[in-house]
Motif scaffolding. Structure first.
Motif, PDB file in Angstrom:
ATOM      1  N   SER A  21     -69.429   9.407  -1.589  1.00  0.00           N
ATOM      2  CA  SER A  21     -70.806   8.578  -1.618  1.00  0.00           C
ATOM      3  C   SER A  21     -72.090   9.351  -1.592  1.00  0.00           C
ATOM      4  N   ASN A  22     -72.004  10.581  -1.366  1.00  0.00           N
ATOM      5  CA  ASN A  22     -73.394  11.483  -1.317  1.00  0.00           C
ATOM      6  C   ASN A  22     -73.981  11.468  -2.721  1.00  0.00           C
ATOM      7  N   TYR A  23     -73.126  11.161  -3.664  1.00  0.00           N
ATOM      8  CA  TYR A  23     -73.637  10.963  -5.324  1.00  0.00           C
ATOM      9  C   TYR A  23     -74.115   9.654  -5.513  1.00  0.00           C
ATOM     10  N   ALA A  24     -75.296   9.646  -6.050  1.00  0.00           N
ATOM     11  CA  ALA A  24     -76.101   8.390  -6.454  1.00  0.00           C
ATOM     12  C   ALA A  24     -75.390   7.625  -7.643  1.00  0.00           C
ATOM     13  N   ASN A  25     -74.499   8.626  -8.498  1.00  0.00           N
ATOM     14  CA  ASN A  25     -73.961   7.749  -9.641  1.00  0.00           C
ATOM     15  C   ASN A  25     -72.714   7.190  -9.409  1.00  0.00           C
ATOM     16  N   VAL A  26     -72.458   7.070  -7.952  1.00  0.00           N
ATOM     17  CA  VAL A  26     -70.667   6.537  -7.805  1.00  0.00           C
ATOM     18  C   VAL A  26     -70.887   5.362  -7.010  1.00  0.00           C
ATOM     19  N   ALA A  27     -70.043   4.387  -7.250  1.00  0.00           N
ATOM     20  CA  ALA A  27     -69.939   3.377  -6.447  1.00  0.00           C
ATOM     21  C   ALA A  27     -68.609   3.275  -5.681  1.00  0.00           C
ATOM     22  N   ILE A  28     -68.750   3.101  -4.257  1.00  0.00           N
ATOM     23  CA  ILE A  28     -67.425   3.178  -3.585  1.00  0.00           C
ATOM     24  C   ILE A  28     -66.845   1.852  -3.103  1.00  0.00           C
ATOM     25  N   TYR A  29     -65.666   1.788  -3.283  1.00  0.00           N
ATOM     26  CA  TYR A  29     -64.939   0.490  -2.869  1.00  0.00           C
ATOM     27  C   TYR A  29     -63.851   1.012  -2.079  1.00  0.00           C
ATOM     28  N   ILE A  30     -63.995   0.450  -0.701  1.00  0.00           N
ATOM     29  CA  ILE A  30     -62.999   0.933   0.282  1.00  0.00           C
ATOM     30  C   ILE A  30     -61.746  -0.192   0.431  1.00  0.00           C
ATOM     31  N   ALA A  31     -60.877  -0.261  -0.377  1.00  0.00           N
ATOM     32  CA  ALA A  31     -59.985  -1.515  -0.279  1.00  0.00           C
ATOM     33  C   ALA A  31     -59.639  -2.158   1.208  1.00  0.00           C
ATOM     34  N   ASP A  32     -59.298  -1.155   2.013  1.00  0.00           N
ATOM     35  CA  ASP A  32     -58.893  -1.518   3.328  1.00  0.00           C
ATOM     36  C   ASP A  32     -59.874  -2.354   4.039  1.00  0.00           C
ATOM     37  N   LYS A 102     -71.811  -1.810 -12.802  1.00  0.00           N
ATOM     38  CA  LYS A 102     -71.893  -1.329 -14.376  1.00  0.00           C
ATOM     39  C   LYS A 102     -72.854  -0.283 -14.559  1.00  0.00           C
ATOM     40  N   ASN A 103     -73.681  -0.093 -13.803  1.00  0.00           N
ATOM     41  CA  ASN A 103     -74.838   1.014 -14.066  1.00  0.00           C
ATOM     42  C   ASN A 103     -74.339   2.312 -13.433  1.00  0.00           C
ATOM     43  N   LYS A 104     -73.339   2.468 -12.705  1.00  0.00           N
ATOM     44  CA  LYS A 104     -72.884   3.628 -12.233  1.00  0.00           C
ATOM     45  C   LYS A 104     -71.963   4.444 -13.311  1.00  0.00           C
ATOM     46  N   ASP A 105     -71.844   5.835 -12.929  1.00  0.00           N
ATOM     47  CA  ASP A 105     -71.042   6.606 -14.145  1.00  0.00           C
ATOM     48  C   ASP A 105     -69.585   6.136 -13.838  1.00  0.00           C
ATOM     49  N   TYR A 106     -69.376   6.127 -12.398  1.00  0.00           N
ATOM     50  CA  TYR A 106     -67.942   5.684 -12.143  1.00  0.00           C
ATOM     51  C   TYR A 106     -67.817   4.840 -10.913  1.00  0.00           C
ATOM     52  N   ILE A 107     -66.584   4.283 -10.655  1.00  0.00           N
ATOM     53  CA  ILE A 107     -66.431   3.421  -9.297  1.00  0.00           C
ATOM     54  C   ILE A 107     -65.266   4.140  -8.811  1.00  0.00           C
ATOM     55  N   LYS A 186     -66.475  19.706  -7.522  1.00  0.00           N
ATOM     56  CA  LYS A 186     -65.857  19.918  -8.813  1.00  0.00           C
ATOM     57  C   LYS A 186     -65.281  19.026  -9.253  1.00  0.00           C
ATOM     58  N   ILE A 187     -64.696  18.096  -8.696  1.00  0.00           N
ATOM     59  CA  ILE A 187     -63.951  16.734  -9.346  1.00  0.00           C
ATOM     60  C   ILE A 187     -64.958  15.848  -9.619  1.00  0.00           C
ATOM     61  N   HIS A 188     -66.078  15.593  -8.997  1.00  0.00           N
ATOM     62  CA  HIS A 188     -67.223  14.745  -9.330  1.00  0.00           C
ATOM     63  C   HIS A 188     -67.924  14.987 -10.559  1.00  0.00           C
ATOM     64  N   ASN A 189     -68.147  16.357 -10.701  1.00  0.00           N
ATOM     65  CA  ASN A 189     -68.860  16.916 -11.935  1.00  0.00           C
ATOM     66  C   ASN A 189     -67.973  16.875 -13.130  1.00  0.00           C
ATOM     67  N   ILE A 190     -66.664  16.935 -13.018  1.00  0.00           N
ATOM     68  CA  ILE A 190     -65.893  16.560 -14.135  1.00  0.00           C
ATOM     69  C   ILE A 190     -65.688  15.228 -14.634  1.00  0.00           C
ATOM     70  N   LEU A 191     -65.718  14.348 -13.325  1.00  0.00           N
ATOM     71  CA  LEU A 191     -65.617  12.723 -13.645  1.00  0.00           C
ATOM     72  C   LEU A 191     -66.967  12.388 -14.244  1.00  0.00           C
ATOM     73  N   THR A 192     -68.093  12.846 -13.751  1.00  0.00           N
ATOM     74  CA  THR A 192     -69.328  12.705 -14.397  1.00  0.00           C
ATOM     75  C   THR A 192     -69.385  12.809 -15.965  1.00  0.00           C
ATOM     76  N   LYS A 193     -68.908  13.976 -16.235  1.00  0.00           N
ATOM     77  CA  LYS A 193     -68.830  14.345 -17.802  1.00  0.00           C
ATOM     78  C   LYS A 193     -67.962  13.308 -18.624  1.00  0.00           C
ATOM     79  N   LYS A 194     -66.761  13.051 -17.910  1.00  0.00           N
ATOM     80  CA  LYS A 194     -65.755  12.267 -18.610  1.00  0.00           C
ATOM     81  C   LYS A 194     -66.512  10.778 -18.640  1.00  0.00           C
TER      82      LYS A 194
END
Length: 199
Positions: A21-32, A102-107, A186-194
């Motif tokens: 959640s520290n990354y602005a281009n991600v939206a976090i959904y906590i199902a529980d 929809k404006n986020k790189d990934y959810i 590292k994973i965030h950087n990979i996902l942002t590129k993907k």
């Protein structure tokens, strides 16, 4: 792009989700968390749960989680019945969340029962958090003030670790906060590129 985040009970899903959640281009959904809100606010869900478990299911309009927990963790049939009430509502709520982000790189969709609830069908990638079983048991005993047998009952209702590992795209070994931060970055950087290929 939708990414699932999961891990056994006590693996540190909340901690890892906070790091993402520290990354602005991600939206976090906590199902529980969202499921808890729906369980306590939806009239339809309240009626169905009360019908299933009786008048003691709610105390002052709030679900009595300890009471329900004792019933469902020792009965797979009751757990499945509860899930049939809650999961469709969460699914619908999440679909609306996706539309509004929809404006986020990934959810990032965080759920302890990602596989058990058949949530993986709409996911593009899956991240699994790994922590040694004994450490997980100790964490939950301290966190929830419960005995080992209660923790094991919960674990037995989740998929086996090796099965989850085989179906996951990324693995985070949550041993120390600094190490975990590095893995998340590292994973965030990979996902942002993907995410660029999903536009």
């Amino acid at each position: 792009m939708i990414v699932g985040l999961t891990g056994g009970i006590g693996s540190g899903k909340t901690t890892v989700a906070k790091l993402f959640s520290n990354y602005a281009n991600v939206a976090i959904y906590i199902a529980d968390v969202e499921a808890k809100k729906l369980i306590n606010s939806s009239t339809s869900i309240k009626q169905q749960i009360t019908k299933l478990f009786g008048a003691n299911a709610y105390k002052k309009n709030i679900l009595d989680r300890k009471y329900i927990g004792q019933l469902v963790f020792n009965s797979k049939a009751k757990l499945q019945a509860l899930n049939k009430i809650v999961h469709p509502a969460v699914k619908e709520h999440f679909a609306n969340f996706v539309q509004s982000n929809k404006n986020k790189d990934y959810i990032l969709y965080e759920s302890a029962i990602l596989f058990e609830s058949n949530s993986i069908e709409k996911l593009d990638f899956i991240i699994n958090i790994y922590v040694d079983l004994e450490e997980r048991i100790q964490r939950v005993m301290v966190r929830d003030s419960v005995e080992k047998k209660e923790v094991l009952a919960r674990i037995n209702n989740q998929w086996k670790e090796d099965k989850i590992l085989l179906l996951s795209n990324y693995l985070i070994i949550n041993s120390s906060i600094e190490n975990t931060k590095d893995q998340v970055r590292k994973i965030h950087n990979i996902l942002t590129k993907k995410a660029l290929h999903f536009l």
